[in-house]
Scaffold this motif. Structure first.
Motif, short mmCIF file in Angstrom:
data_model
loop_
_atom_site.label_atom_id
_atom_site.label_comp_id
_atom_site.label_asym_id
_atom_site.label_seq_id
_atom_site.Cartn_x
_atom_site.Cartn_y
_atom_site.Cartn_z
N LEU B 211 -0.94 -0.07 7.26
CA LEU B 211 -2.24 0.16 7.90
C LEU B 211 -3.38 0.04 6.87
N ILE B 212 -3.24 0.74 5.74
CA ILE B 212 -4.32 0.68 4.73
C ILE B 212 -4.41 -0.72 4.15
N ASP B 213 -3.25 -1.31 3.90
CA ASP B 213 -3.23 -2.65 3.31
C ASP B 213 -3.95 -3.65 4.21
N ALA B 214 -3.78 -3.48 5.52
CA ALA B 214 -4.43 -4.40 6.46
C ALA B 214 -5.95 -4.28 6.36
N VAL B 215 -6.45 -3.04 6.25
CA VAL B 215 -7.91 -2.86 6.13
C VAL B 215 -8.40 -3.42 4.79
N ILE B 216 -7.67 -3.11 3.72
CA ILE B 216 -8.06 -3.61 2.40
C ILE B 216 -8.07 -5.14 2.38
#
Lengths: 238, 470
Positions: B211-216
């Motif tokens: 999830l965080i990687d997708a936003v980053i």
């Protein structure tokens, strides 16, 4: 702030999209936070009205006794958890033979106890027909483990401590129930089972908590144990 | 070993061991009273400080607080110490060392102070801090320069980074995303976007990391992600191909304390190697993140030192830094007000501990941040966290933690808000990490003066980010 930020607000209980006043908080948001913190602080520091609670608990038909821990005041209680686990010197309790002892302890939220303990205890007792229950005990400046010497002195096979939990910013009145088989001083936390977040209408109702506890009590009596071993067998816990 | 003595106000106090000198010289805190090692009067405390001031620094090479044979943290520290790095101060007493540090700090001589790190034992840092006043801790702390990097650079002069902590009680993806976007809109997240998971499982960890990687990735944010699961959980996630930027672990200052956390030094070595192999850095290769906090060893019953005597919690905290520095961390922070009033009772104790932890961490070579926080049964409020935050900003603290509206709805404690970070940066003239600052400019989230814009929800910059929540 525009309603389009409602996408964020509706997604979480976290305090998102509060807006700003310069780099700080808008005044209404600042006061909301202070109100929540004040409720939590007051829940910790307002002493339990023991007489009122004893009157309420007397409605169960059981005798009600009062004890205090070895912590003489709130400041000591907060700094010395070890004292909150011991009975005050000279405490006397009537010995006997009981299936269960129920200890109502102020813990870190006397307010939770004042609001929810009597209702929870009644709901529990309703589900324990045929159990021999020791006199109820109200304990102040008390930690969970104070139930061990109390249960031991009363001669109970199981002790349940009904205690005020550490207040959160939006949950100052949360009650916890801790079950320990064979109470005696020195029991480890891993030998207990816990039901947390009893605080209707936002958390568990008295009936839900009592139902879960009754199941755990039956399982504990059958197994002759509590804690991790029981958790695996028993119903899902909160 | 002969007893050490000092006379204060006409009374002579005697301290049989080094463990007692250190404990009784420590500024007052509830955890040391609970452990039974605190000074029993203010005069005894000053007597212990007087003894400590006259001890040669090399005392700590010859005499241990926690035994070498019994404890792998002591062995790690002593076996990897750089004797040459200690040379400039080797001949000094602890009191002399305080003066040396203050003189170098006043002269702005950062290399002299920073160069000592690998030659100092944690006990040396703890000892000198016990003699220092809060302003001493600020003055020297800001001259101990520690710069690290992965996809952003942490610790540069004039910068204050923040960990964006978008926790959610059930790890709900939309809930986490809402807090994450709120943080980005407020210019937070340059140190790390780091989630404490509600459930410590590899599957949950992988889901949150993705999830965080997708936003980053979507917004090309020059920062790193972390899910603060147990290191063994992160290793499992890593084996399954999860996008792991940082391996996280809580660490303590004794072998027993680390066993209580379920970790060994070898396990940390393995985790660091595994993360390094992924090669996810752009500006650096620091791939570990540690949290610590005074009182953690005592709460695990792992606080005893030589002769079975209780060691004070601040010395044990410094020993946790002795562990952390072995793994070249990107970030280390103390969670200073989290543990409760039985360890740090009130604002005075929390503020003191926060400044000590930052100073000692930096002196020992760590990229030190602080979670400026409190629980509701501790006598601390937002006025006190303002005080500590501004002091830490002045002390050159590498990063702080920020959550929406100061309210962590998963861990049930209060940390700083995103607004608090903006205020500290504004008041003290501090800026975000340079790579992240450039990103904020690219996204038009800051104005020409570098101030984070206050956006309405229909502003194009806000709409661009909010699209990730849909």
């Amino acid at each position: 702030m525009s309603d389009a930020f409602d996408v964020l607000r509706s997604a979480t209980r976290a305090r998102v999209a509060l807006g700003r006043a310069g780099d700080g908080l808008p005044t209404d948001r600042l006061l909301e936070f202070r109100a929540a913190h004040a409720a939590a602080r007051d829940a910790v520091h307002t002493p339990l009205d023991v007489d009122a609670l004893v009157d309420e608990l007397a409605g169960t038909g059981l005798d009600v006794l009062t004890v205090t821990s070895a912590a003489p005041d709130r400041a000591t209680y907060l700094q010395r958890p070890d004292l909150g686990r011991q009975l005050a010197e000279g405490t006397r309790l009537p010995g006997g033979e009981h299936d269960l002892a129920l200890v109502v302890a102020d813990g870190l939220s006397p307010r939770a106890v004042a609001d929810h303990a009597a209702g929870t205890v009644s709901a529990v007792l309703e589900r324990l027909a045929g159990w021999s229950v020791a006199p109820l005990v109200v304990a102040t400046q008390a930690r969970v483990a104070l139930g061990d010497p109390v249960g031991e002195a009363l001669g109970a096979r199981i002790v349940v401590v009904v205690i005020g939990e550490r207040p959160g910013l939006s949950s100052a009145d949360s009650l916890g129930l801790y079950l320990t088989w064979g109470p005696r001083t020195g029991r480890a936390d891993s030998e207990r089972n816990c039901i947390s977040n009893v605080r209707p209408p936002h958390g568990l109702s008295y009936a839900q908590a009592a139902e879960t506890l009754a199941g755990l009590l039956l399982a504990s009596r059958e197994l002759g144990a509590s804690g991790v071993v029981l958790k695996d067998e028993g119903p899902a816990l909160e | 070993m002969t007893a050490r003595r000092a006379t204060v106000a006409g009374h002579t106090y005697e301290f049989p061991t080094l463990v007692e000198v250190m404990a009784k010289a420590t500024p007052a805190r509830s955890g040391d009273v609970l452990a039974g090692c605190a000074a029993t009067s203010e005069a005894e405390r000053v007597a212990a400080q007087t003894v400590l001031a006259d001890l040669p620094l090399t005392t700590f090479l010859d005499e241990q607080v926690v035994g070498y044979d019994e404890d792998d943290v002591t062995r790690l520290v002593l076996d990897t110490l750089d004797a040459a790095a200690l040379e400039p101060v080797r001949a000094l007493t602890v009191g002399g060392f305080r003066e040396w540090l203050l003189a170098r700090a006043a002269a702005g001589d950062e290399p002299a102070i920073t160069g000592l790190a690998r030659g100092l034992t944690p006990e040396m840092a703890a000892a000198v801090s016990k003699l220092m006043r809060n302003a001493d801790l600020v003055a020297v702390g800001r001259r101990a320069r520690v710069i690290t990097g992965l996809r952003s650079t942490i610790g540069l002069p004039g910068r204050l980074a923040s960990r964006l902590q978008p926790n959610h009680p059930t790890d709900d993806a939309l809930g986490v995303t809402a807090s994450l976007l709120d943080g980005l809109l407020h210019g937070s997240g340059d140190a790390v976007i780091g989630i404490n998971p509600a459930t410590d499982s590899p599957a949950q960890t992988i889901a949150l990391l993705e999830l965080i990687d997708a936003v980053i990735s979507r917004y090309e944010i020059p920062t790193q992600s972390c899910v603060l699961a147990h290191v063994t959980t992160t290793l499992r996630a890593l084996e399954k191909g999860a996008p792991v930027d940082l391996v996280f672990q809580s660490v303590a200052g004794t072998q027993g304390g680390n066993e209580g956390f379920g970790v060994t030094l070898d396990l940390l070595t393995e985790a660091r190697s595994a993360a390094l192999e992924l090669g996810r850095g752009t500006v650096g290769s620091n791939v570990t993140y540690f949290e610590t906090g005074q009182g953690s060893a005592l709460s695990a019953g792992a606080h005893l030192g030589v002769g079975g005597r209780p060691v004070d919690q601040q010395t044990l905290e410094c020993r946790a830094y002795g562990v952390a520095r072995h793994y070249d961390p990107l970030l280390v922070n103390t969670v200073v007000g989290f543990i409760g009033p039985e360890y740090l009772y009130d604002a005075k104790q929390v503020i003191r501990a926060g400044l000590e932890d930052h100073f000692c961490g930096k002196l020992l070579g760590l990229p030190m941040g602080v979670d400026v926080c409190y629980t509701n049964h501790t006598d601390v409020d937002p006025d006190d966290t303002d005080t500590l935050t501004l002091l830490l900003g002045a002390a050159g603290c590498s990063f702080v933690i920020a959550v929406p509206g100061s309210d962590d709805v998963m861990l049930h404690y209060q940390s700083l808000s995103f607004q608090d970070v903006l205020t500290a940066r504004q008041v003290l003239g501090l800026r975000p990490a340079p790579e992240f600052e450039a990103w904020l400019q690219r996204m038009d989230l800051v104005d020409d003066a570098g101030r984070v814009r206050e956006l309405t929800a229909d502003a194009p910059q806000a709409r661009a980010l909010l699209a990730a929540a849909r």
